[in-house]
Structure formats: C-alpha cells, structure tokens
Scaffold this motif. Structure first.
Motif, PDB file in Angstrom:
ATOM      1  N   ILE A  19       0.863  -1.181   0.000  1.00  0.00           N
ATOM      2  CA  ILE A  19       0.000   0.000   0.000  1.00  0.00           C
ATOM      3  C   ILE A  19       0.897   1.227   0.000  1.00  0.00           C
ATOM      4  O   ILE A  19       1.712   1.418   0.897  1.00  0.00           O
ATOM      5  CB  ILE A  19      -0.940   0.001   1.214  1.00  0.00           C
ATOM      6  CG1 ILE A  19      -1.876  -1.201   1.141  1.00  0.00           C
ATOM      7  CG2 ILE A  19      -1.744   1.291   1.273  1.00  0.00           C
ATOM      8  CD1 ILE A  19      -2.790  -1.340   2.326  1.00  0.00           C
ATOM      9  N   LEU A  20       0.738   2.024  -1.035  1.00  0.00           N
ATOM     10  CA  LEU A  20       1.576   3.205  -1.223  1.00  0.00           C
ATOM     11  C   LEU A  20       0.788   4.445  -0.832  1.00  0.00           C
ATOM     12  O   LEU A  20      -0.287   4.715  -1.376  1.00  0.00           O
ATOM     13  CB  LEU A  20       2.004   3.282  -2.691  1.00  0.00           C
ATOM     14  CG  LEU A  20       3.239   4.105  -3.044  1.00  0.00           C
ATOM     15  CD1 LEU A  20       4.477   3.521  -2.382  1.00  0.00           C
ATOM     16  CD2 LEU A  20       3.424   4.162  -4.548  1.00  0.00           C
ATOM     17  N   THR A  21       1.299   5.195   0.140  1.00  0.00           N
ATOM     18  CA  THR A  21       0.713   6.468   0.545  1.00  0.00           C
ATOM     19  C   THR A  21       1.721   7.567   0.233  1.00  0.00           C
ATOM     20  O   THR A  21       2.869   7.280  -0.106  1.00  0.00           O
ATOM     21  CB  THR A  21       0.375   6.474   2.049  1.00  0.00           C
ATOM     22  OG1 THR A  21       1.580   6.690   2.810  1.00  0.00           O
ATOM     23  CG2 THR A  21      -0.256   5.158   2.484  1.00  0.00           C
ATOM     24  N   PRO A  22       1.327   8.841   0.333  1.00  0.00           N
ATOM     25  CA  PRO A  22       2.302   9.906   0.061  1.00  0.00           C
ATOM     26  C   PRO A  22       3.520   9.863   0.974  1.00  0.00           C
ATOM     27  O   PRO A  22       4.571  10.389   0.601  1.00  0.00           O
ATOM     28  CB  PRO A  22       1.480  11.183   0.284  1.00  0.00           C
ATOM     29  CG  PRO A  22       0.072  10.783   0.005  1.00  0.00           C
ATOM     30  CD  PRO A  22      -0.039   9.375   0.518  1.00  0.00           C
ATOM     31  N   GLU A  23       3.417   9.223   2.143  1.00  0.00           N
ATOM     32  CA  GLU A  23       4.523   9.233   3.096  1.00  0.00           C
ATOM     33  C   GLU A  23       5.132   7.866   3.354  1.00  0.00           C
ATOM     34  O   GLU A  23       6.299   7.779   3.746  1.00  0.00           O
ATOM     35  CB  GLU A  23       4.044   9.813   4.437  1.00  0.00           C
ATOM     36  CG  GLU A  23       3.582  11.269   4.341  1.00  0.00           C
ATOM     37  CD  GLU A  23       3.078  11.787   5.671  1.00  0.00           C
ATOM     38  OE1 GLU A  23       2.985  10.972   6.625  1.00  0.00           O
ATOM     39  OE2 GLU A  23       2.782  12.988   5.762  1.00  0.00           O
ATOM     40  N   ASP A  24       4.384   6.793   3.152  1.00  0.00           N
ATOM     41  CA  ASP A  24       4.830   5.465   3.581  1.00  0.00           C
ATOM     42  C   ASP A  24       4.634   4.408   2.505  1.00  0.00           C
ATOM     43  O   ASP A  24       3.816   4.566   1.592  1.00  0.00           O
ATOM     44  CB  ASP A  24       4.080   5.024   4.843  1.00  0.00           C
ATOM     45  CG  ASP A  24       4.271   5.977   6.003  1.00  0.00           C
ATOM     46  OD1 ASP A  24       5.336   5.927   6.623  1.00  0.00           O
ATOM     47  OD2 ASP A  24       3.343   6.767   6.274  1.00  0.00           O
ATOM     48  N   ILE A  25       5.393   3.326   2.654  1.00  0.00           N
ATOM     49  CA  ILE A  25       5.163   2.095   1.911  1.00  0.00           C
ATOM     50  C   ILE A  25       4.856   1.022   2.952  1.00  0.00           C
ATOM     51  O   ILE A  25       5.704   0.705   3.794  1.00  0.00           O
ATOM     52  CB  ILE A  25       6.391   1.682   1.081  1.00  0.00           C
ATOM     53  CG1 ILE A  25       6.780   2.789   0.105  1.00  0.00           C
ATOM     54  CG2 ILE A  25       6.109   0.382   0.326  1.00  0.00           C
ATOM     55  CD1 ILE A  25       8.104   2.532  -0.599  1.00  0.00           C
ATOM     56  N   ILE A  26       3.655   0.482   2.909  1.00  0.00           N
ATOM     57  CA  ILE A  26       3.214  -0.507   3.886  1.00  0.00           C
ATOM     58  C   ILE A  26       3.054  -1.833   3.158  1.00  0.00           C
ATOM     59  O   ILE A  26       2.317  -1.912   2.167  1.00  0.00           O
ATOM     60  CB  ILE A  26       1.896  -0.076   4.541  1.00  0.00           C
ATOM     61  CG1 ILE A  26       2.079   1.300   5.210  1.00  0.00           C
ATOM     62  CG2 ILE A  26       1.432  -1.106   5.564  1.00  0.00           C
ATOM     63  CD1 ILE A  26       0.795   2.043   5.439  1.00  0.00           C
ATOM     64  N   VAL A  27       3.740  -2.851   3.626  1.00  0.00           N
ATOM     65  CA  VAL A  27       3.727  -4.161   2.968  1.00  0.00           C
ATOM     66  C   VAL A  27       3.201  -5.204   3.947  1.00  0.00           C
ATOM     67  O   VAL A  27       3.677  -5.297   5.085  1.00  0.00           O
ATOM     68  CB  VAL A  27       5.132  -4.556   2.464  1.00  0.00           C
ATOM     69  CG1 VAL A  27       5.137  -6.000   1.962  1.00  0.00           C
ATOM     70  CG2 VAL A  27       5.589  -3.610   1.361  1.00  0.00           C
ATOM     71  N   ALA A  28       2.227  -5.986   3.497  1.00  0.00           N
ATOM     72  CA  ALA A  28       1.715  -7.128   4.252  1.00  0.00           C
ATOM     73  C   ALA A  28       2.002  -8.384   3.443  1.00  0.00           C
ATOM     74  O   ALA A  28       1.610  -8.461   2.268  1.00  0.00           O
ATOM     75  CB  ALA A  28       0.214  -6.979   4.502  1.00  0.00           C
ATOM     76  N   ASN A  29       2.689  -9.346   4.043  1.00  0.00           N
ATOM     77  CA  ASN A  29       3.118 -10.527   3.310  1.00  0.00           C
ATOM     78  C   ASN A  29       2.719 -11.802   4.025  1.00  0.00           C
ATOM     79  O   ASN A  29       2.839 -11.919   5.244  1.00  0.00           O
ATOM     80  CB  ASN A  29       4.643 -10.518   3.122  1.00  0.00           C
ATOM     81  CG  ASN A  29       5.128 -11.735   2.373  1.00  0.00           C
ATOM     82  OD1 ASN A  29       4.673 -12.007   1.270  1.00  0.00           O
ATOM     83  ND2 ASN A  29       6.040 -12.478   2.964  1.00  0.00           N
ATOM     84  N   CYS A  30       2.259 -12.775   3.224  1.00  0.00           N
ATOM     85  CA  CYS A  30       1.894 -14.094   3.723  1.00  0.00           C
ATOM     86  C   CYS A  30       2.349 -15.105   2.674  1.00  0.00           C
ATOM     87  O   CYS A  30       1.738 -15.205   1.611  1.00  0.00           O
ATOM     88  CB  CYS A  30       0.384 -14.165   3.952  1.00  0.00           C
ATOM     89  SG  CYS A  30      -0.220 -15.776   4.465  1.00  0.00           S
ATOM     90  N   GLY A  31       3.455 -15.808   2.936  1.00  0.00           N
ATOM     91  CA  GLY A  31       3.978 -16.753   1.962  1.00  0.00           C
ATOM     92  C   GLY A  31       5.358 -16.364   1.474  1.00  0.00           C
ATOM     93  O   GLY A  31       6.082 -15.616   2.136  1.00  0.00           O
ATOM     94  N   ASP A  32       5.727 -16.875   0.299  1.00  0.00           N
ATOM     95  CA  ASP A  32       7.081 -16.636  -0.189  1.00  0.00           C
ATOM     96  C   ASP A  32       7.154 -15.767  -1.440  1.00  0.00           C
ATOM     97  O   ASP A  32       8.159 -15.769  -2.145  1.00  0.00           O
ATOM     98  CB  ASP A  32       7.810 -17.969  -0.442  1.00  0.00           C
ATOM     99  CG  ASP A  32       7.059 -18.874  -1.404  1.00  0.00           C
ATOM    100  OD1 ASP A  32       6.013 -18.458  -1.936  1.00  0.00           O
ATOM    101  OD2 ASP A  32       7.521 -20.011  -1.617  1.00  0.00           O
ATOM    102  N   SER A  33       6.080 -15.017  -1.740  1.00  0.00           N
ATOM    103  CA  SER A  33       6.226 -13.917  -2.683  1.00  0.00           C
ATOM    104  C   SER A  33       6.946 -12.793  -1.935  1.00  0.00           C
ATOM    105  O   SER A  33       7.009 -12.803  -0.709  1.00  0.00           O
ATOM    106  CB  SER A  33       4.866 -13.464  -3.215  1.00  0.00           C
ATOM    107  OG  SER A  33       4.265 -14.501  -3.972  1.00  0.00           O
ATOM    108  N   ARG A  34       7.458 -11.793  -2.656  1.00  0.00           N
ATOM    109  CA  ARG A  34       8.369 -10.861  -1.986  1.00  0.00           C
ATOM    110  C   ARG A  34       8.214  -9.437  -2.518  1.00  0.00           C
ATOM    111  O   ARG A  34       7.875  -9.229  -3.684  1.00  0.00           O
ATOM    112  CB  ARG A  34       9.810 -11.322  -2.200  1.00  0.00           C
ATOM    113  CG  ARG A  34      10.855 -10.579  -1.356  1.00  0.00           C
ATOM    114  CD  ARG A  34      12.259 -11.059  -1.719  1.00  0.00           C
ATOM    115  NE  ARG A  34      12.415 -12.504  -1.611  1.00  0.00           N
ATOM    116  CZ  ARG A  34      13.463 -13.174  -2.091  1.00  0.00           C
ATOM    117  NH1 ARG A  34      14.434 -12.528  -2.716  1.00  0.00           N
ATOM    118  NH2 ARG A  34      13.532 -14.487  -1.941  1.00  0.00           N
TER     119      ARG A  34
END
Length: 412
Positions: free
Chosen positions: A239-254
């Motif tokens: 999730i890209l916001t004007p200030e942050d990059i927020i990543v949620a991961n489940c598994g072995d994609s990267r």
C-alpha cells in the motif's frame, strides 16, 4: 521468448505468401494490443481484452504459454463505497487530496513460464480509497498472489482482497474514534494499520476456505471437498501512501525496494525452515519434512498461506506487516512471485529495473520497443517488468512468474 520469435521469423520465410501475410497481420494486431499494456496513464479500451486478460506473444506459443500483461482497464478505480464517499465529503477541504495529484507509474507482467498451468494473479488499484488514518490522502494498492493446488484461491484474492482492504481502512477511525485517529502517535497508527491488514487477510482466508473452485460458496455443490482443501495462495500486498510504503506478506512472494542503488527487503519469505516459523509449526503440532526442500508435513513449501484448509492451523494466513518511510532516494518498488526470486536475487532485480527506469527518465519518448522480443511497451516500468520475467525464464525458472515494477521517482 526470443526463441519463439526467431522460430516465427523462420516460418515466415518457409511458408506461402498468403500465410506470411496472415501471420504478419496477426503480429501487427498483437503489437497494437501490447502497446496499451502496462501503463497506468493510458485510458481503458474495451477492444483490447484478449482471452480473459491474456496476451499471446505469437502464433507459435502453446496454449499454456500465455502472457498476462497489465492494462489499466483490468485495474479500474473501484466505485466509491458509501463509507469512502462519506469520509471524503466529511473531510475538511485542506485535508482532501487534490484531484490533480499524480499517480505512480507502474508496469506488470505475468506469465506461466515452464509451468503447465497459470496459477498466479496480479492486482493493482490506483486511488483505492481516501481513509482518515491517511489524512484523506489517496492510497494505492498493489498485490501479487501465487496460487498452488489450483488457481481459484489466487483469483479470489485478486477479486476480493482490495475490497476488504478498503473496507477495513475506512473503518479504522470509526473503531478508534475520530479524535484519537487523527492525533495518535506513530507507533499507535502503525498498530492500527497492522490490525486492519490482519483482519483483511483473515477475511480473505475465510472466503477462500468456504468457496469451492466451481464458485459455489459453502460447498453447496457436487464437487469433492478435497478440491478446495488442497488449494491456497501466497499474498504480498503493498500500500503506497504519500509518506509510507506498507507491505503485508503471507507466503514466499516478496517485496523489494531499491533505495540509493541498494536493495532493501520489505518482506521476509515464510519458509518452513526459517527458525521462528519452524518453532511456530512445531508448537502447533506440525512437522517440517525435507522432500525436495523443506515442506510443512512434507507437502507445502511455505509456512503461511491463504487457504490450504487441510493444513490448518499449522499453516496460518496471518501476515507480517512492515512500514517504510518514503525517501527521496527511493527509485522503484518490485513485487514478484517466487518464480522470479527463486532464480534472481533481490540485488540483481533492482539493478536491472533501475537501469531500465533511469534510461526512461533520460529519454523523451514514453513508448519503448523491445527489438529482441518484437513488443511495444508504453512505459519503462512495463519494460522493466518484462525484462525481469525474461531474465527469470533465461535462468530456467520452473514456476509461474509475476512481476510489478513501480517507479517511485515519477508520479505520486
């Protein structure tokens, strides 16, 4: 892909003039279709959809060797729900995102590679919503899903995950209270984001566990229950916001960020032999057996996934969430399935993508032609995604390959 193109050229010389003209006509048509692929800035067109969002690279490509390339019409901005529109109207004018705020430039490529079936899925939603937790600024949604045991869980994720993300983000401040939501500390806001994203993944997992591959909910059909129990999917969401990059991961994609010429991992692969995952699996009563690599119960090569009913609760759908402040040195963000990461390092992937994007920033023309593959790309982000998939194929990746490249120097 290069070999296919060369064989096609050879066949043109051997066949009759009529066949040659017919193949040339089809090839020109496919290049025209490829020209609208992968660029978020191009308007949608209804006539460019081919065979359920698949673009075939040439007449010589077998049925299983299909390429799925991004088109903006495949990633429309979803209609605003009542909650999102109400929030936008309630927001003070100075907090509302300006309509002219540029969107990030991105490119995607997804192909079956040497695998018989296409089980990956890619999703992009620009300006997904304007949540109060983001101070009514737009958030952009990117995701790669790598299915196993069938494609239906990955396809479900592509259809539903962004809907759950939007709903949960728009509810965050209702749950916390508007006064608290706007004035919380950085750690408190991160915890609210983390809780919302975990709810999204949990809802997505429940949907996958209760949906049959035939599309019936609650298994009210004649299908064998094991058809759904054996299927699952990874999910890496950025999730890209004007200030942050927020990543949620489940598994072995990267997800990997290129910052100042250096690859910065934004997620950690959930492999069964990772020390903390191994401990969690054992505490849940499971085992890790080495059969062609570490596998949960000798079956699944990842320790977290959406679906996989027969391995619950050993295999969990709970994501790991990371927060990264955006920086002026950020060049690009790459999301990909393990079809890329199994054969290409994060450093090399960032090097290839950044070199391609830098050439694009120094040139005037937005459209790029790849002479070797005979395809047109509307942006260097799309070309970078294509180059990475070709690199993985050249290194004999045996899995589906899906890549998203987001240019962080252009647009939002």
């Amino acid at each position: 892909m290069t070999d296919v193109y060369r064989r096609m050229k050879k066949d043109e010389n051997d066949d009759s003039p009529a066949k040659c003209r017919d193949r040339r006509r089809r090839r020109i048509e496919m290049r025209r279709l490829a020209a609208v692929a992968g660029d978020a800035s191009l308007p949608p067109s209804n006539h460019s959809r081919v065979d359920n969002n698949h673009l075939q690279t040439s007449d010589c490509v077998p049925e299983a060797k299909r390429v799925r390339s991004a088109e903006m019409k495949d990633f429309p901005t979803p209609p605003s729900s009542a909650s999102s529109s109400d929030a936008a109207e309630a927001a003070p004018p100075e907090a509302t995102a300006p309509a002219t705020l540029a969107e990030p430039v991105f490119g995607t490529m997804s192909l079956s590679g040497r695998s018989r079936e296409m089980e990956d899925a890619v999703a992009v939603r620009m300006r997904l919503c304007l949540p109060e937790i983001c101070r009514w600024q737009p958030v952009h949604f990117f995701a790669v899903y790598d299915g196993h045991g069938g494609s239906h869980v990955a396809e479900l994720c592509r259809e539903r995950m962004h809907v759950y993300v939007e709903e949960e983000l728009m509810r965050v401040c209702d749950k916390q209270g508007s006064e608290t939501c706007g004035g919380g500390s950085s750690s408190e806001e991160e915890e609210w984001w983390r809780t919302a994203l975990k709810r999204c993944f949990n809802r997505m997992d429940e949907t996958a566990l209760n949906t049959c591959p035939c599309g019936s909910a609650g298994y009210q059909c004649g299908c064998h229950p094991m058809e759904a129990a054996l299927a699952g999917s990874t999910a890496v969401v950025a999730i890209l916001t004007p200030e942050d990059i927020i990543v949620a991961n489940c598994g072995d994609s990267r997800a990997v960020l290129s910052r100042g010429g250096r690859a910065v991992p934004l997620s950690s692969d959930h492999k069964p032999d990772r020390s903390d995952e191994l401990a969690r699996i054992k505490s849940a009563g499971g085992r890790v057996i080495f059969v062609n690599g570490a596998r949960v119960e000798g079956i699944l090569a990842m320790s977290r996934a959406i679906g996989d009913k027969y391995l619950k609760p050993i295999v969990t759908s709970e994501p790991e969430v990371s927060f990264t402040k955006r920086d002026k040195d950020d060049e690009c963000l790459i999301l990909a399935s393990d079809g890329l990461w199994d054969v290409v390092s994060s450093d090399l992937a960032c090097e290839v993508a950044c070199k391609c994007l830098r050439e694009g920033r120094s040139s005037d023309g937005p459209r790029m032609e790849d002479d070797e593959a005979g395809a047109l790309y509307p942006s260097h982000s799309a070309l970078a995604a294509a180059l990475l998939t070709r690199l993985a194929l050249g290194r004999r990746s045996s899995d589906n390959i899906s890549v998203i490249v987001i240019d962080l120097k252009r647009g939002g």
